[in-house]
Enzyme design. Structure first.
Site: not given
Ligand code: G3P
Ligand code: MG
Length: 242
Positions: A11, A38, A106, A53, A40
């Site tokens: 993550h 993953e 993402e 993020h 952002d």
């Molecule tokens: O994509 C899954 C997760 O990353 C979504 O929440 O706020 O960590 O981007 P966040």
């Molecule tokens: Mg995310």
């Protein structure tokens, strides 16, 4: 379209073991055996897609102000933790390809920049992953973003992303031609899991940092999970196929 999902996604690049959304994090995930990351993606003040993020710089960097108002010349000299810079999306894509990692992009537009962010990232992703063996997976909380991705990069798989899954999720999935459903692990209901299972739709959950919770989610039929605790799940390399 055939989709092979590793069970675990690091993550925000490297989870909590490296500065979030950095190349160091992505490298760490690969070195620990992770097959997927993953991260952002948002636009800088110059319209460059970068890994970050928050809409503002304060929490994850030594800068301040909004990402969408900061030019590249100021953004790329900031410290995103441990001396790591904010990565350009292009660099992160190249690193994922080099390391053989599946990238879950993402798309996280700053408010008001949905179409612009989706357009830039989708077009870039289509070029960056052209003819590569492992295609990325684009996801977003913004349905508008996924609509643009569907139209501009239809060949890249899409995941529809919710905190709590709404009642009409299947209608939206079909409209957006999404292949995967992503949602908050704590809010996932059996009703949604049953609907997804009936249609062989993989469900991916964030953010799972407890082995006990992971075991329960897998028993309930969840296909893959996002974790910050890269140290806890590094040995679990099995994949989900559909
Ligand atoms: O994509 C899954 C997760 O990353 C979504 O929440 O706020 O960590 O981007 P966040
Ligand atoms: Mg995310």
């Amino acid at each position: 379209m055939q989709l092979t999902l590793p069970r675990w996604f690091a993550h925000r690049g490297g989870g909590s073991l490296a500065p979030e959304n950095t190349l160091a994090g992505i490298r760490l995930a690969a070195s620990l055996g992770y097959k997927a990351v993953e991260f952002d993606v948002m636009l800088s003040g110059d319209g460059t897609p970068v890994l970050i993020h928050d809409e503002t710089l304060e929490r994850t960097t030594n800068g301040s102000g909004s990402v969408s108002a900061t030019p590249d010349s100021e953004l790329f000299v900031l410290d995103a933790g441990g001396g790591e810079p904010i990565p350009n999306f292009v660099e992160a894509a190249a690193l994922c390809c080099q390391l053989g990692l599946l990238a879950n992009i993402e798309i996280k537009p700053a408010a008001g920049y949905e179409i612009e962010t989706a357009t830039r990232v989708a077009v870039l992703a289509a070029n960056l992953w052209r003819d590569t063996a492992i295609q990325p997976l684009i996801s977003s909380f913004s349905l508008e973003v996924l609509e643009v991705a569907r139209d501009l990069a239809p060949q890249i798989p899409r995941g529809i992303l919710f905190e709590a899954v709404p009642r009409d999720w299947l209608v939206e999935m079909k409209r957006l031609q999404a292949l995967t459903l992503h949602c908050c692990a704590d809010l996932l209901t059996d009703a949604v899991l049953d609907q997804a299972a009936a249609l062989h739709i993989p469900v991916l959950c964030y953010t799972v940092n407890s082995p006990t919770q992971a075991k329960i989610l897998l028993q309930r039929g969840v296909a893959a999970m996002f974790t910050d605790r890269l140290d806890l799940f590094a040995d679990e390399t099995s994949t989900y196929k559909r």
